[in-house]
Scaffold this motif. Structure first.
Motif, PDB file in Angstrom:
ATOM      1  N   MET A  24     -49.475 -30.691 100.501  1.00 58.38           N
ATOM      2  CA  MET A  24     -49.401 -32.145 100.706  1.00 58.38           C
ATOM      3  C   MET A  24     -48.985 -32.434 102.139  1.00 58.38           C
ATOM      4  SD  MET A  24     -47.325 -34.963  98.456  1.00 58.38           S
ATOM      5  CE  MET A  24     -47.480 -36.711  98.781  1.00 58.38           C
ATOM      6  N   LEU A  25     -49.743 -33.305 102.804  1.00 57.98           N
ATOM      7  CA  LEU A  25     -49.417 -33.670 104.181  1.00 57.98           C
ATOM      8  C   LEU A  25     -48.090 -34.428 104.227  1.00 57.98           C
ATOM      9  CD1 LEU A  25     -52.941 -35.000 105.257  1.00 57.98           C
ATOM     10  CD2 LEU A  25     -51.924 -32.798 105.911  1.00 57.98           C
ATOM     11  N   GLN A  26     -47.204 -34.035 105.117  1.00 56.61           N
ATOM     12  CA  GLN A  26     -45.923 -34.724 105.302  1.00 56.61           C
ATOM     13  C   GLN A  26     -46.127 -35.815 106.350  1.00 56.61           C
ATOM     14  OE1 GLN A  26     -43.383 -33.978 103.153  1.00 56.61           O
ATOM     15  NE2 GLN A  26     -45.013 -32.676 102.304  1.00 56.61           N
ATOM     16  N   CYS A  27     -46.638 -36.935 105.914  1.00 61.00           N
ATOM     17  CA  CYS A  27     -47.163 -37.941 106.842  1.00 61.00           C
ATOM     18  C   CYS A  27     -46.388 -39.254 106.866  1.00 61.00           C
ATOM     19  CB  CYS A  27     -48.623 -38.234 106.501  1.00 61.00           C
ATOM     20  SG  CYS A  27     -48.898 -38.667 104.768  1.00 61.00           S
ATOM     21  N   ARG A  28     -45.386 -39.399 106.012  1.00 64.83           N
ATOM     22  CA  ARG A  28     -44.740 -40.698 105.829  1.00 64.83           C
ATOM     23  C   ARG A  28     -44.231 -41.298 107.137  1.00 64.83           C
ATOM     24  NH1 ARG A  28     -41.327 -43.228 101.239  1.00 64.83           N
ATOM     25  NH2 ARG A  28     -40.017 -44.738 102.314  1.00 64.83           N
ATOM     26  N   GLU A  29     -43.447 -40.555 107.866  1.00 63.40           N
ATOM     27  CA  GLU A  29     -42.803 -41.112 109.055  1.00 63.40           C
ATOM     28  C   GLU A  29     -43.824 -41.440 110.144  1.00 63.40           C
ATOM     29  OE1 GLU A  29     -39.760 -42.242 109.186  1.00 63.40           O
ATOM     30  OE2 GLU A  29     -39.648 -41.597 107.090  1.00 63.40           O
ATOM     31  N   GLU A  30     -44.828 -40.591 110.288  1.00 60.34           N
ATOM     32  CA  GLU A  30     -45.817 -40.849 111.332  1.00 60.34           C
ATOM     33  C   GLU A  30     -46.689 -42.060 110.989  1.00 60.34           C
ATOM     34  OE1 GLU A  30     -49.286 -38.494 113.869  1.00 60.34           O
ATOM     35  OE2 GLU A  30     -47.782 -37.365 112.738  1.00 60.34           O
ATOM     36  N   VAL A  31     -47.071 -42.198 109.734  1.00 68.35           N
ATOM     37  CA  VAL A  31     -47.878 -43.357 109.334  1.00 68.35           C
ATOM     38  C   VAL A  31     -47.041 -44.636 109.438  1.00 68.35           C
ATOM     39  CG1 VAL A  31     -49.251 -44.413 107.500  1.00 68.35           C
ATOM     40  CG2 VAL A  31     -49.338 -41.948 107.834  1.00 68.35           C
ATOM     41  N   LEU A  32     -45.764 -44.539 109.099  1.00 66.45           N
ATOM     42  CA  LEU A  32     -44.875 -45.694 109.236  1.00 66.45           C
ATOM     43  C   LEU A  32     -44.733 -46.104 110.696  1.00 66.45           C
ATOM     44  CD1 LEU A  32     -42.903 -47.759 108.057  1.00 66.45           C
ATOM     45  CD2 LEU A  32     -41.105 -46.005 108.189  1.00 66.45           C
ATOM     46  N   PHE A  33     -44.563 -45.138 111.572  1.00 70.69           N
ATOM     47  CA  PHE A  33     -44.451 -45.434 113.009  1.00 70.69           C
ATOM     48  C   PHE A  33     -45.720 -46.116 113.517  1.00 70.69           C
ATOM     49  CE2 PHE A  33     -45.362 -44.192 117.405  1.00 70.69           C
ATOM     50  CZ  PHE A  33     -44.247 -44.701 118.054  1.00 70.69           C
ATOM     51  N   LEU A  34     -46.873 -45.579 113.139  1.00 66.70           N
ATOM     52  CA  LEU A  34     -48.146 -46.168 113.565  1.00 66.70           C
ATOM     53  C   LEU A  34     -48.315 -47.579 112.999  1.00 66.70           C
ATOM     54  CD1 LEU A  34     -50.500 -43.071 113.178  1.00 66.70           C
ATOM     55  CD2 LEU A  34     -50.106 -44.340 115.307  1.00 66.70           C
ATOM     56  N   THR A  35     -47.901 -47.778 111.739  1.00 68.19           N
ATOM     57  CA  THR A  35     -48.004 -49.102 111.125  1.00 68.19           C
ATOM     58  C   THR A  35     -47.220 -50.127 111.924  1.00 68.19           C
ATOM     59  OG1 THR A  35     -48.309 -48.162 108.911  1.00 68.19           O
ATOM     60  CG2 THR A  35     -47.566 -50.447 109.034  1.00 68.19           C
ATOM     61  N   LYS A  36     -45.964 -49.804 112.226  1.00 66.92           N
ATOM     62  CA  LYS A  36     -45.123 -50.726 112.992  1.00 66.92           C
ATOM     63  C   LYS A  36     -45.710 -50.982 114.372  1.00 66.92           C
ATOM     64  CE  LYS A  36     -40.771 -49.478 110.696  1.00 66.92           C
ATOM     65  NZ  LYS A  36     -39.466 -48.785 110.863  1.00 66.92           N
ATOM     66  N   GLN A  37     -46.233 -49.928 114.971  1.00 70.96           N
ATOM     67  CA  GLN A  37     -46.837 -50.055 116.305  1.00 70.96           C
ATOM     68  C   GLN A  37     -48.010 -51.035 116.273  1.00 70.96           C
ATOM     69  OE1 GLN A  37     -48.011 -46.215 117.794  1.00 70.96           O
ATOM     70  NE2 GLN A  37     -48.100 -46.878 119.933  1.00 70.96           N
ATOM     71  N   LEU A  38     -48.826 -50.945 115.242  1.00 71.99           N
ATOM     72  CA  LEU A  38     -49.989 -51.832 115.111  1.00 71.99           C
ATOM     73  C   LEU A  38     -49.569 -53.254 114.758  1.00 71.99           C
ATOM     74  CD1 LEU A  38     -52.383 -49.467 113.108  1.00 71.99           C
ATOM     75  CD2 LEU A  38     -52.471 -49.972 115.549  1.00 71.99           C
ATOM     76  N   VAL A  39     -48.593 -53.396 113.860  1.00 65.88           N
ATOM     77  CA  VAL A  39     -48.153 -54.717 113.435  1.00 65.88           C
ATOM     78  C   VAL A  39     -47.513 -55.480 114.596  1.00 65.88           C
ATOM     79  CG1 VAL A  39     -46.560 -55.972 111.913  1.00 65.88           C
ATOM     80  CG2 VAL A  39     -47.905 -54.066 111.013  1.00 65.88           C
ATOM     81  N   ASN A  40     -46.855 -54.761 115.491  1.00 60.80           N
ATOM     82  CA  ASN A  40     -46.206 -55.406 116.640  1.00 60.80           C
ATOM     83  C   ASN A  40     -47.191 -56.123 117.554  1.00 60.80           C
ATOM     84  OD1 ASN A  40     -43.558 -52.927 117.127  1.00 60.80           O
ATOM     85  ND2 ASN A  40     -43.630 -54.730 115.828  1.00 60.80           N
ATOM     86  N   VAL A  41     -48.464 -55.752 117.475  1.00 59.56           N
ATOM     87  CA  VAL A  41     -49.491 -56.415 118.281  1.00 59.56           C
ATOM     88  C   VAL A  41     -50.117 -57.522 117.430  1.00 59.56           C
ATOM     89  CG1 VAL A  41     -51.632 -56.150 119.587  1.00 59.56           C
ATOM     90  CG2 VAL A  41     -49.980 -54.269 119.500  1.00 59.56           C
ATOM     91  N   GLU A  42     -49.866 -58.762 117.795  1.00 51.84           N
ATOM     92  CA  GLU A  42     -50.460 -59.879 117.050  1.00 51.84           C
ATOM     93  C   GLU A  42     -51.969 -59.881 117.279  1.00 51.84           C
ATOM     94  OE1 GLU A  42     -48.755 -64.172 116.562  1.00 51.84           O
ATOM     95  OE2 GLU A  42     -50.269 -64.259 118.147  1.00 51.84           O
ATOM     96  N   SER A  43     -52.730 -59.814 116.215  1.00 56.61           N
ATOM     97  CA  SER A  43     -54.193 -59.704 116.351  1.00 56.61           C
ATOM     98  C   SER A  43     -54.890 -60.654 115.390  1.00 56.61           C
ATOM     99  CB  SER A  43     -54.652 -58.265 116.106  1.00 56.61           C
ATOM    100  OG  SER A  43     -54.209 -57.800 114.846  1.00 56.61           O
ATOM    101  N   ILE A  44     -54.520 -61.916 115.473  1.00 62.70           N
ATOM    102  CA  ILE A  44     -55.112 -62.939 114.610  1.00 62.70           C
ATOM    103  C   ILE A  44     -56.601 -63.063 114.927  1.00 62.70           C
ATOM    104  CG2 ILE A  44     -55.093 -65.395 114.015  1.00 62.70           C
ATOM    105  CD1 ILE A  44     -52.077 -65.356 114.770  1.00 62.70           C
ATOM    106  N   VAL A  45     -57.401 -63.131 113.896  1.00 64.60           N
ATOM    107  CA  VAL A  45     -58.853 -63.215 114.071  1.00 64.60           C
ATOM    108  C   VAL A  45     -59.226 -64.425 114.927  1.00 64.60           C
ATOM    109  CG1 VAL A  45     -59.262 -64.551 111.951  1.00 64.60           C
ATOM    110  CG2 VAL A  45     -61.055 -63.035 112.835  1.00 64.60           C
TER     111      VAL A  45
END
Length: 549
Positions: free
Chosen positions: A1-22
């Protein structure tokens, strides 16, 4: 099983921090951020030609997709899995006084501690198992999962047989310019690198289907979505002589009563049923206040399909419009008769009869009647309308119908039925060919492997229930069915156009394995961490591994 939780969480926050309203500049900023993330991966530093920032085509706005390809070295093959997801979000006005914190999950969650929240929201906030913020669920955590897998295989191509293409597209929340443009790039990549697209995996959000539903859903295929629209004309009169005319708003109200929530218009297939249509706009087209009744009204409805074609929907709605028109006229006559008796005024027979035309029928009638003069005028009128870039496709279509109506020889009250926006095609993945069979087997095996490692049921269903870009990687409709969309959209070829042959050229079976949470498009949008950050990437990876053998 890939141990991916922390890296995916970091990427999620990184993406959410950029406001990208359609439909804002934020989409461009988001694309640049994603491109920077991908191009900074060592694999793409050494192979910069395998990551592309693609500007959308035939788009009134400047915005971009990011598309990347990793070639596996375990056993080189042309088999290729496409991972797809959108980077844009809906707006943030629903966050009210917390709007400025909407794209900063940590600040938002801290501020929410001081708010009076619904019980379930409060429970999730205090649990530590949810992340809040605009886009965390729809669908930046899904994009983060795909970026994690892209990075993993770019670092470990020796673990990958075949290839992985990741498409992060813009404009999913409005007109799907992103995925429709990406189709062209996917064709170029396929031809350039001799790829064989065997499946696509989307990562859009999933939610409970009803209160108390603990299932985490994976979807095979997707619902289709149409926007049937009605231009309604009446007979104008002064409000002081109301029975001498026919108010189109009255007919529109009857139409909405007939169509809204009408379960006869739910489409069942494979034991799953769409929600009924609901109106998204209802208005008259009177520009200013007068004491005259309106000349025309306009209404359109959301309409989901599982197996019905756009042509089927037009015929079903023609019948419903005829019923609504007849009902409105009968009620009008009864009220008129009652008023005549009460006021001691003579009753005059009502001259109108129900009349419902498809736009294509009206257009052909006017071409036959007026010939080139009508055709030339309407082309010029559409070109003039295009100058108003604030006019959306729906109002553009209404204005075209309104202009065409002026040429009608018989201007007695009528309903004109047409489509005024994008058709998102339905997709069925049922095992009808080898690629579908392989994808379904891979999915079943992945669920069987990871279900024991997660406490809630992981359940597969046939149709993703929300509008998504899954609709644009395969087709279940034939050419004649799609022709009814083009022929009955007044903006087709000017304001609006979809090259469905680009979709047919890719035509790959698609499933959705996405993050789980609540309140997408709402102020308490939140994503469950364990399923979204751990199970989703591993399920997706297992499907990839089983397909690329």
């Amino acid at each position: 099983m890939l141990q991916c939780r922390e890296e995916v969480l970091f990427l999620t926050k990184q993406l959410v921090n950029v406001e990208s309203i359609v439909n804002t500049e934020g989409e461009k900023v988001m694309a640049e951020a994603v491109y920077t993330i991908v191009s900074s991966m060592p694999y793409f530093k050494g192979n910069p030609h395998l990551v592309r920032k693609q500007q959308t085509v035939d788009d009134e706005r400047e915005r971009y997709n990011v598309i990347a390809l990793v070639k596996g070295t375990k056993s080189p093959s042309n088999k290729t899995v496409v991972l797809m997801g959108h980077m844009d979000t809906v707006g943030t006005d629903d966050f009210n006084h917390l709007k400025e914190k909407a794209c900063d999950p940590l600040e938002l969650m801290q501020a929410l501690q001081e708010e009076k929240l619904p019980t379930s929201v409060e429970s999730h906030l205090q649990s530590g198992e949810y992340l809040f913020g605009r886009g965390v669920l729809d669908m930046k955590s899904g994009v983060a999962s795909h970026l994690y897998l892209l990075n993993y295989y770019s670092n470990h191509p020796e673990e990958l047989s075949g290839n992985l293409v990741v498409v992060i597209e813009c404009d999913e929340e409005d007109s799907s310019h992103g995925i429709l443009s990406a189709l062209k790039e996917l064709q170029l990549l396929r031809d350039e690198h001799k790829l064989d697209y065997v499946a696509a995996i989307n990562a859009d959000f999933v939610s409970p289907r009803y209160e108390g539903d603990n299932n985490r859903y994976i979807y095979k295929g997707t619902v289709g979505k149409l926007l049937p629209s009605f231009y309604i004309t009446g007979a104008e009169t002064h409000v002081g002589s109301c029975f001498e005319g026919l108010d189109p708003n009255y007919i529109a109200a009857s139409l909405t009563k007939q169509i809204n929530y009408n379960t006869e218009l739910c489409n069942e297939a494979f034991g799953e049923t769409t929600v009924p249509p609901v109106s998204l706009k209802q208005t008259d087209l009177k520009p200013t206040y007068t004491v005259q009744t309106a000349l025309s009204a306009y209404v359109y409805y959301n309409f989901f399909v599982h197996s019905w074609s756009p042509k089927d929907v037009l015929e079903k709605l023609r019948t419903q419009a005829e019923i609504a028109f007849d009902s409105a006229l009968n009620e009008f006559k009864q009220n008129y008769l009652s008023y005549s008796k009460a006021s001691n005024q003579p009753y005059v027979d009502v001259p109108w009869k129900p009349r419902v035309l498809l736009y294509d029928e009206m257009d052909r009638l006017l071409i036959d009647t007026h010939g080139d003069s009508y055709v030339t005028h309407m082309l010029a009128y559409k070109e003039e309308l295009l100058l108003d870039q604030e006019l959306d496709t729906r109002m553009f279509a209404a204005k075209v119908v309104e202009e065409a109506w002026k040429w009608m020889p018989d201007k007695s009250p009528a309903i004109i039925l047409f489509y005024s926006s994008l058709y998102s095609p339905r997709i069925e993945v049922t095992g009808k060919n080898e690629k579908e069979v392989n994808l379904l087997h891979a999915l079943d095996a992945a669920v069987e492997k990871y279900q024991p490692q997660y406490q809630h049921p992981i359940v597969t269903r046939n149709f993703f229930p929300y509008i998504s870009d899954m609709s644009f990687v395969a087709l279940s409709d034939d050419e004649e069915e799609l022709k009814s969309v083009a022929d009955n959209n007044p903006g087709w070829g000017t304001k609006h156009y979809v090259n469905y042959e680009d979709i047919r050229a890719i035509n790959v079976p698609v499933i959705n394995i996405g993050p789980y949470g609540f309140d997408a498009h709402k102020q308490y949008e939140r994503m469950e961490l364990s399923y979204s950050l751990e199970i989703v990437p591993n399920l997706t990876n297992e499907v990839i591994q089983r397909l690329l053998v």
